[in-house]
Design a protein around this motif. Structure first.
Motif, short mmCIF file in Angstrom:
data_model
loop_
_atom_site.label_atom_id
_atom_site.label_comp_id
_atom_site.label_asym_id
_atom_site.label_seq_id
_atom_site.Cartn_x
_atom_site.Cartn_y
_atom_site.Cartn_z
N ARG A 1 1.85 2.02 -3.48
CA ARG A 1 0.72 2.51 -4.28
C ARG A 1 0.45 3.99 -3.99
N THR B 1 4.95 2.17 -11.76
CA THR B 1 3.68 2.48 -11.10
C THR B 1 2.50 2.01 -11.93
N GLN C 1 2.36 -1.67 -11.70
CA GLN C 1 1.88 -2.07 -10.37
C GLN C 1 0.36 -1.96 -10.29
N GLN C 2 -0.20 -0.87 -10.81
CA GLN C 2 -1.66 -0.70 -10.76
C GLN C 2 -2.36 -1.82 -11.52
N TRP D 1 0.84 -1.21 0.00
CA TRP D 1 0.00 0.00 0.00
C TRP D 1 0.87 1.26 0.00
N ASP E 1 -2.01 -5.01 -9.34
CA ASP E 1 -2.90 -4.97 -8.17
C ASP E 1 -4.35 -5.19 -8.57
#
Length: 673
Positions: A577, A590, A593-594, A574, A597
């Motif tokens: 993020r 990033t 990663q999004q 978290w 996730d």
């Protein structure tokens, strides 16, 4: 045991010497106060005193407003019962809610007696003063003990369990049968469970992140002990290669144990070879490897000493869904119905001696059938032993020959010591030991003389039976919920909440995002504790589906440590993020990663759908998404000496652990469901 016996004995002697009323309740509360650590005990004593004071103010205000008219008083009493049970569910501090309600139960019958108002007020204040004094005595006893023997009970208890597993593995390494001492130790630890350790964490003043990590460790170690208990019953001829692997596993467990004691992060554990020939060792090895994963991303545990943390979230008086969850209202209505029926019956019969029926309703009120049965069975068994056997037995055969406080103290210790031993033995029997003492104290400490009438013991037991009957009517027949169904429901809810947490933060507002994160984490943690408590309740539910229920219980208990570890990994991710200082990632990473996730959240939702037998419309591939994340990190190509390289390696390790845990959990649930 020693601390409880000392505190209760001191309170008993003071009550008899200075003729303090409500001495029985003083001894009871000196026994039941939290003893996880000195700070927790002091905090519990403060909480109890404040709760008792609030209860006294509430009772006196109700007496001034509603005592004159019987009808309005009855309405006020029924409303008070509803408020007591509702507070048990919606107030974050369970100790405060329970103590507030308990003093109400003690004092409400007092205001129904035919005595002067002045004497009623005086006795109400005596009840508050004596019980508060007992709490102070218990807290002082804990502080003295802490100075004599400072140590961390939580870590020592975990280390004890890991050491027992090492002893078991040494039997396999040396090719000898499991000795009786090792088998007995493992079996005892399995029966005791981890409830005491979980209560320790709930009431400790550890920072939230460390408490969450150690909560996962407790769950994993509990699972290890369960596996070891089954392993100790099996006989297997291990080859030389198997013994070598077992020796390596024992060494890794010893390393984990030493690291926890020394407040270091345990080294990662990797599976090198499969242990096919020895049953359950493969599962044991895989479970042990989860412990270092819990601390992934942590550099040291020494910073997590028991001290207030400035970054802790603000405490809330009510749980997040206090006014939106209808289950809280149903629970309060059922408890209110049972207690009100008991109150009306004993007043209609003018039989105040059976007012223990209301106390029984309050103490055994839980949300599921199995959990309620557990406390009800232990309460009636404790009442029979403490009231009929010890209480009446002492009145007939022992008390006529005693004429001093010294003689009564010896009798008091003879009953208290074995009962406290039972009360501290484990979660499945502790309530039995408590109830033995409650029944005995209420009979023999209620007055400043040898109790010669057997009617008091008779009334106490009849009151308990009446309370259990009303609880059966209200909780088993009105909105009754089997523990196994509630256990499955809470587990599915946790899976969905974890999927929601994987998508956080959805707001760019830092304050709002942090508050939402803490709220989700708090709910998920409470659900983990609830699942473990419900697992005990399933054992006391019977019916045609019992075998299926026990099988489902076993599977959920097995999945619980994996979900806990996944939760802790998500807490670390978290920060990446939200791009907190020190956790910033390159823009390309990033984006990857999004995407990762979102796929991870979709997989958790699909897992929950499968458990609910729903057809999921969500599609995706978590492994492919993780591969794209790896490529994005590789394409960054930072300098070997740069700090961001270390951060990217840690981030990739966390993401890889997430992918492994989710895939394994989903596969296991897919096979079982």
């Amino acid at each position: 045991m020693a601390r409880i016996v000392v505190a209760t004995t001191i309170m008993m002697i003071i009550s008899l010497v200075f003729r303090l009323p409500y001495g029985a309740y003083g001894a009871i509360f000196a026994m039941t106060i939290s003893r996880e650590n000195p700070q927790a005990t002091v905090n519990a004593a403060k909480t109890m005193i404040v709760a008792f004071a609030s209860s006294v103010i509430y009772v006196l205000a109700g007496a001034m407003l509603f005592l004159a008219d019987p009808t309005t008083r009855l309405v006020w009493v029924i409303w008070t019962f509803f408020l007591m049970f509702y507070a048990l569910r919606v107030v974050n501090n369970y100790t405060a809610a329970a103590r507030f309600g308990y003093l109400l139960i003690i004092t409400i019958p007092l205001w129904d007696e035919h005595i002067s108002s002045g004497l009623r007020v005086e006795n109400t204040l005596w009840a508050f003063g004596v019980i508060s004094f007992a709490s102070i005595i218990a807290a002082l006893t804990e502080l003295v003990y802490a100075n004599l023997r400072p140590h961390d009970d939580l870590v020592q208890s975990i280390a004890e369990r890991l050491a027992a597993i090492e002893d078991l593995l040494n039997c396999y390494i040396e090719s000898r049968p499991v000795d009786a001492r090792t088998e007995k130790n493992i079996t005892s630890l399995a029966l005791v469970g981890t409830s005491r350790l979980r209560r320790f964490l709930q009431r400790s003043d550890y920072p939230p992140h460390y408490a969450e990590q150690m909560g996962a460790v407790v769950a994993i170690v509990g699972r290890l002990v369960d596996i070891a208990a089954n392993l100790s019953q099996l006989k297997s001829d291990a080859s030389d290669d198997d013994r070598l692997q077992i020796r390596q596993l024992a060494t890794k467990i010893a390393g984990v144990r030493a690291a926890l004691i020394q407040r270091r992060v345990p080294s990662p554990i990797e599976m090198e070879h499969a242990l096919h020939r020895v049953p359950l060792l493969q599962e044991l090895h895989a479970t042990v490897s989860l412990i270092p994963a819990v601390f992934t991303g942590s550099r040291s545990l020494s910073a997590f000493a028991p001290q207030p943390a400035s970054s802790d979230p603000p405490s809330r008086f009510f749980v997040p869904d206090a006014f939106s969850n209808l289950e809280h209202m149903k629970f309060a209505l059922r408890g209110c119905l049972a207690a009100s029926l008991c109150y009306i019956i004993y007043n209609a019969k003018d039989w105040p001696g059976i007012s223990t029926s209301v106390t029984t309703c309050f103490l055994t009120a839980l949300s599921t059938i199995g959990s309620s049965h557990q406390k009800q069975i232990l309460r009636i068994a404790g009442a029979i032993v403490g009231g009929l056997v010890c209480g009446i037995g002492a009145q007939i055969f022992i008390l006529p020959y005693l004429d001093s406080v010294t003689g009564f103290t010896l009798l008091f210790l003879a009953i208290t010591i074995p009962s406290v031993w039972v009360a501290t033995s484990g979660p499945r029997l502790s309530y039995f030991g408590v109830q033995i003492l409650v029944a005995f104290y209420l009979i023999n400490l209620s007055e400043f003389k040898v109790q010669t009438s057997l009617a008091l013991a008779r009334d106490r037991v009849i009151g308990i039976f009446l309370g259990l009957l009303m609880m059966w009517l209200a909780f088993d027949r009105l909105w009754g919920s089997p523990a196994v169904l509630e256990m499955k429901k809470v587990f599915i809810s946790n899976v969905r909440l974890l999927a929601q947490y994987a998508r956080e933060p959805v707001s760019k507002d830092m304050k709002l995002a942090i508050e939402r994160s803490y709220s989700l984490r708090e709910t998920i943690n409470k659900n983990f504790d609830s699942i473990r408590n419900l697992a005990d309740g399933v054992l006391l539910e019977f019916g045609p589906s019992r075998q299926e229920d026990l099988a489902l219980r076993s599977r959920i208990v097995q999945w619980q440590p994996q979900l806990r570890t996944l939760f802790l990994t998500r807490i670390a991710l978290w920060k990446y993020r939200f791009q907190l200082p020190g956790f910033q990632l390159p823009p390309t990473v990033t984006v990857a990663q999004q995407e990762f996730d979102e796929e991870a959240a979709n997989l958790l939702d699909r897992t929950a759908d499968r458990m609910e037998n729903k057809h999921s419309m969500r599609q995706g591939g978590l492994e492919e998404s993780f591969t794209r994340l790896e490529r994005a990190i590789e394409n960054c190509r930072p300098e070997p000496s740069s700090a961001i390289l270390h951060d990217l390696k840690t981030f990739l390790l966390l993401s890889g652990k997430t992918e492994t845990l989710e895939t394994s959990l989903n596969h296991s649930i897919e096979l079982e469901m």
